[in-house]
Scaffold this active site. Structure first.
Site, short mmCIF file in Angstrom:
data_model
loop_
_atom_site.label_atom_id
_atom_site.label_comp_id
_atom_site.label_asym_id
_atom_site.label_seq_id
_atom_site.Cartn_x
_atom_site.Cartn_y
_atom_site.Cartn_z
N CYS A 51 0.82 -1.21 0.00
CA CYS A 51 0.00 0.00 0.00
C CYS A 51 0.85 1.27 0.00
O CYS A 51 0.43 2.30 -0.52
CB CYS A 51 -0.92 0.03 1.22
SG CYS A 51 -2.16 -1.27 1.26
N GLU A 107 5.33 -1.86 12.55
CA GLU A 107 4.19 -2.71 12.18
C GLU A 107 4.69 -4.06 11.66
O GLU A 107 5.78 -4.17 11.10
CB GLU A 107 3.30 -2.00 11.14
CG GLU A 107 4.01 -1.55 9.86
CD GLU A 107 3.89 -2.56 8.74
OE1 GLU A 107 3.23 -3.59 8.95
OE2 GLU A 107 4.46 -2.32 7.68
N THR A 108 3.89 -5.09 11.85
CA THR A 108 4.33 -6.46 11.58
C THR A 108 3.91 -6.99 10.21
O THR A 108 4.47 -7.98 9.74
CB THR A 108 3.78 -7.41 12.65
OG1 THR A 108 2.35 -7.31 12.69
CG2 THR A 108 4.32 -7.03 14.03
N SER A 183 -8.16 -9.81 3.64
CA SER A 183 -6.75 -9.42 3.63
C SER A 183 -6.30 -9.04 5.03
O SER A 183 -7.10 -8.87 5.96
CB SER A 183 -6.55 -8.23 2.68
OG SER A 183 -7.38 -7.14 3.08
N ASN A 186 -7.87 -5.66 6.11
CA ASN A 186 -9.28 -5.77 6.45
C ASN A 186 -9.48 -6.49 7.78
O ASN A 186 -10.31 -6.09 8.60
CB ASN A 186 -10.04 -6.51 5.34
CG ASN A 186 -10.61 -5.57 4.30
OD1 ASN A 186 -10.51 -4.36 4.43
ND2 ASN A 186 -11.22 -6.13 3.26
#
Length: 338
Positions: A51, A107-108, A183, A186
């Site tokens: 993203c 973030e993972t 995903s 989501n």
């Protein structure tokens, strides 16, 4: 021999430029002959498309102009791409994989994204030793980094941005929320909203899987159903949804739509009056605003990653030297003793 990376992230380019860069980079996957000529014999590449970033990691034995040509293609879009080679390439991917270069530091999800990018590349085409080594070590060091370094819970998350946005648009925990695609993003948003009291969460996925939420079959999906909020978080485009149109999306007034996909599921030429459409540029802007307020500091962990990258780079150089020596020895003609 050249091992490097060229790319752009949310820092260097807006969503529109990142989408265009992704399309350019995907041409290397779509046209095998073109990519073979571009990277030369024994050369290849791995695409890391998320993203917030579009990157191509490459190895070439013959074409020393790969970097400049890639930079030229992406720069033509109006973006300012970054590039790294050798040790700097190792350091960059290690930092990316650890999550320390992400929009939300630590973030993972990026670890899984790097792993899937590597698996896809080695499944689709033959990769040279250099790319195998780079990605395997980056995944290892990224995992080790998380186990050895204590990272505080992110002050700002995408889930918190979504929740605040829903509040601003008058949405309540009783509203009907549709998630298209099972995903990572989501699921994370759904889990966050569920923890805040949202109960009417419905998923629509191409996969037939058992999940802890209500589901609707793809064949029964209708955008005229009274969904107050819709989240697009699959890898599909508008053409994959027969009923997807502005008219159908606007059939429910005050509907809020989040499009987490890059490239976007759909693009609107003009802002609709009765619905709110938000994309990853909006998410990025909101996260960065909140991070500036919180003054989150993350640079202190980066020397750890730089040291790990240097160690693995030195191992890589030794292995390459050994491989080259072995190839040289096997290529020499044997002397005949008369």
């Amino acid at each position: 021999m050249v091992l490097g990376v060229v790319g752009i992230s949310y820092r260097e380019a807006a969503l529109k430029e990142r989408e265009a860069a992704i399309n350019i980079l995907k041409d290397f996957e779509a046209n095998t002959l073109f990519s073979q000529r571009f990277f030369g014999g024994e050369g290849s590449f791995v695409l890391l498309l998320t993203c917030h970033r579009a990157e191509i990691y490459y190895f070439s034995k013959s074409n020393h102009n790969v970097q400049s040509e890639l930079l030229s293609r992406i720069s033509a879009l109006g973006a300012r791409p970054y590039c790294y080679q050798g040790l700097a390439c190792f350091t960059h991917l290690f930092t990316v994989t650890s999550g320390m270069d992400s929009l939300i530091s630590g973030e993972t999800e990026i670890q899984g994204q790097v792993k899937r990018a590597y698996i896809k590349a080695k499944t689709d085409r033959e990769l040279p030793f250099a790319l195998h080594f780079l990605f395997q070590k980056a995944l290892k060091e990224g995992k080790d980094f998380r186990s050895q370094v204590s990272l505080s819970h992110p002050v700002v998350t995408i889930e918190s941005v979504v929740e605040q946005t829903l509040d601003l648009h008058g949405k309540s925990t009783k509203d009907k929320l549709l998630f298209i695609g099972y995903s990572d993003i989501n699921r994370k948003v759904a889990n966050g909203l569920s923890a805040k009291g949202y109960r009417n969460l419905i998923f629509c996925s191409r996969k037939n899987i058992s999940i802890p939420y209500a589901t609707v079959a793809r064949s029964q999906l209708s955008f005229r159903e009274p969904y107050d909020v819709i989240f697009f978080g699959s890898s599909e485009s508008a053409k994959d949804f027969p009923g997807l149109s502005l008219e159908n999306l606007a059939s429910i007034s005050n509907r809020v739509i989040f499009d987490f996909n890059v490239p976007r599921t759909f693009t609107l030429m003009e802002r609709p009056k009765d619905i709110v459409c938000l994309d990853m540029d909006f998410i990025s802007e909101q996260v960065q605003k909140k991070l500036q307020i919180s003054k989150q500091c993350t640079n202190k962990e980066k020397p750890f990653l730089a040291l790990a990258a240097r160690k693995q780079w030195e191992v890589y150089e030794k292995k390459c030297s050994h491989i080259s020596s072995s190839q040289l020895q096997t290529s020499r003609p044997k002397l005949l003793i008369l």
